[in-house]
Design an enzyme around this catalytic site. Structure first.
Site, PDB file in Angstrom:
ATOM      1  N   THR A  58      30.787  17.423  13.445  1.00 40.97           N
ATOM      2  CA  THR A  58      29.559  17.921  12.823  1.00 40.97           C
ATOM      3  C   THR A  58      28.371  17.051  13.225  1.00 40.97           C
ATOM      4  OG1 THR A  58      30.886  18.682  10.962  1.00 40.97           O
ATOM      5  CG2 THR A  58      28.520  18.514  10.588  1.00 40.97           C
ATOM      6  N   TYR A  62      41.839  11.400  15.379  1.00 39.42           N
ATOM      7  CA  TYR A  62      41.089  12.616  15.030  1.00 39.42           C
ATOM      8  C   TYR A  62      41.798  13.805  15.667  1.00 39.42           C
ATOM      9  CZ  TYR A  62      36.679  15.225  14.262  1.00 39.42           C
ATOM     10  OH  TYR A  62      35.698  16.096  13.853  1.00 39.42           O
ATOM     11  N   LYS A 107      43.427  12.132  10.817  1.00 41.76           N
ATOM     12  CA  LYS A 107      42.631  13.214  10.218  1.00 41.76           C
ATOM     13  C   LYS A 107      43.232  14.506  10.717  1.00 41.76           C
ATOM     14  CE  LYS A 107      37.756  14.783  10.573  1.00 41.76           C
ATOM     15  NZ  LYS A 107      37.920  16.135  11.115  1.00 41.76           N
TER      16      LYS A 107
END
Lengths: 296, 296
Positions: free
Chosen positions: A47, A135, A163
């Site tokens: 993001t 990630y 994550k």
């Protein structure tokens, strides 16, 4: 609470059309998130359009955020890059600026083998002492971690968390239980994909990597706290109110919605990097309507 | 014959471990391909690891290739980049150095919408007069062009060709026939994926964007010429000899095999950019064995 636990808020990185980061707005955003007691800030995540910013601009963003909230709210910095040496330099930069942790996605152009991803993580993890979070974001990286690879990565000395994306099939609780019993179980396991956050929190995941938290930290905090005190009624109420926003996240990708929301909430006045286009006006109006249901 | 027709050879871009291009070897490679009468050189394609090189190094590579073969063999330059403004600058650089055409893939991190891809192509195509080829390569970009988008792109004034991947289902002839009858039919349609090259050439595609041609231009040329004189026996003989190489392409990705082959053939002495690893020694030996079947 350790670095990769609790509510990690992932804001946009306001920048101009040339990719020059607006450091004033980065500071304002970081202060806003810190003031609402997020447990960490995930700067330069997906993001935060890390993939679209130069090393210089990423460094400026980190410096601004540290200046704003350093010592108050831990800062996790996305250091993904196509080249291993570039990712190493981004890790060094983040450490030099005072970041608390790193987030590394296996960004690729030529699809990577499991061994290539392992060697990439190993080489990047070795250049700093900072704790690192794997990630796992197949919707952008198109890389699929095998359970074996996650287990090998969990053994690297600085790797402290993963994550995870929303499970493709099955529920979060089942996936989490299986992972806890595997070699990955030794590290923290958090989830992204805000629409499954309540499910993941009830299943006792360690962290929520939240796009919502990047522009509406108050609601994200309230959701996490309601789960913590085992108040399913309040959680369900939040979920009901959030449904239109989750639908927009899934329809347009949370990135485009986050820009529209942050701009509407006057947390920024920025467009996503081209080729990514801002939402059409009619869809921005849907974002505004979805936000109106929520305590801002 | 127009720019995007015939045999386009896509070599590796030799560079050191820091991504500094070896311009001597770029020149040697370009001369080698030109000497074997390829119809064009596709510099900085996927095999040319464009995604892993800086703007400066990409410019150096183009300059070296032009210096080596400018005016002799047309040069098509890959200008893909995550950001629209970066791709525009790469197009300007290629034009300034004297490239003959451009190749643009819809590289993405956040998955792009069809409209975003269209606006990206439009913005990049507008900055130069150079003919442009749409680079449809879903295995690296993970972007799927709709037929409608391809039709819209074919209407842009400088868009002259599309480089198609091997069809996911059905045969090349059927796909090509359908495309010829659609609005895409007004531009040249070429294929990549060397193992389907003979099939595509027999189906009268306009161009073959060839990884093989980047290190064994003699064989690639012979294959194209045998199809042109309608000699299926010779084509079949080449195909039989090439089977082990096609298998390696599919097993490891043609990029890794191209490095092993070019190094073995003494056209380079370079490693792919990390995180991409060179083939293991046992697999390099398989490449050597596959090359031994071919007239080098």
């Amino acid at each position: 609470m350790s670095l990769f636990h609790g509510l990690s808020a992932f804001p946009i990185t306001p920048a101009d059309e040339h990719g020059i980061v607006n450091t004033d707005d980065v500071m304002m955003l970081a202060e806003h998130l810190s003031a609402h007691n997020v447990d960490s800030i995930g700067l330069l995540g997906s993001t935060g359009v890390y993939a679209y910013l130069t090393r210089t601009e990423r460094k400026r963003a980190v410096r601004a955020a540290i200046q704003a909230v350093g010592g108050k709210t831990p800062l996790i910095v996305g250091i993904g890059s196509l080249r291993t040496d570039d990712a190493q330099n981004l890790a060094r930069d983040a450490a030099a600026e005072g970041a608390d942790g790193l987030l590394l996605a296996p960004v690729s152009y030529a699809p990577l083998t499991q061994e290539e991803a392992f060697q990439h993580y190993k080489a990047v993890a070795e250049v700093t002492d900072l704790p690192l979070c794997i990630y796992n974001n197949p919707s952008t990286t198109h890389f699929t971690f095998s359970q074996e690879l996650l287990g090998r990565l969990a053994d690297l000395p600085t790797v402290q968390a993963v994550k995870m994306p929303p499970p493709k099939e099955g529920d979060v609780a089942a996936e989490l239980k299986q992972m806890r019993q595997s070699p990955v179980g030794k590290i923290a396991i958090g989830y992204s994909g805000d629409w499954i956050a309540a499910e993941a929190l009830f299943a006792r995941c360690d962290g929520w990597f939240s796009v919502l938290g990047g522009f509406l930290p108050k609601i994200a905090r309230a959701l996490v706290d309601a789960v913590a005190v085992e108040d399913p009624t309040t959680v369900e109420q939040h979920q009901q109110n959030l449904l239109p926003l989750w639908e927009l996240f899934r329809e347009f990708g949370s990135l485009r919605v986050a820009y529209a929301a942050a701009n509407h909430l006057k947390l920024s006045n920025a467009l996503p990097p081209r080729p990514i286009l801002p939402l059409a006006e009619c869809d921005q109006n849907r974002v505004v309507a979805a936000l109106a249901l929520l305590d801002q």
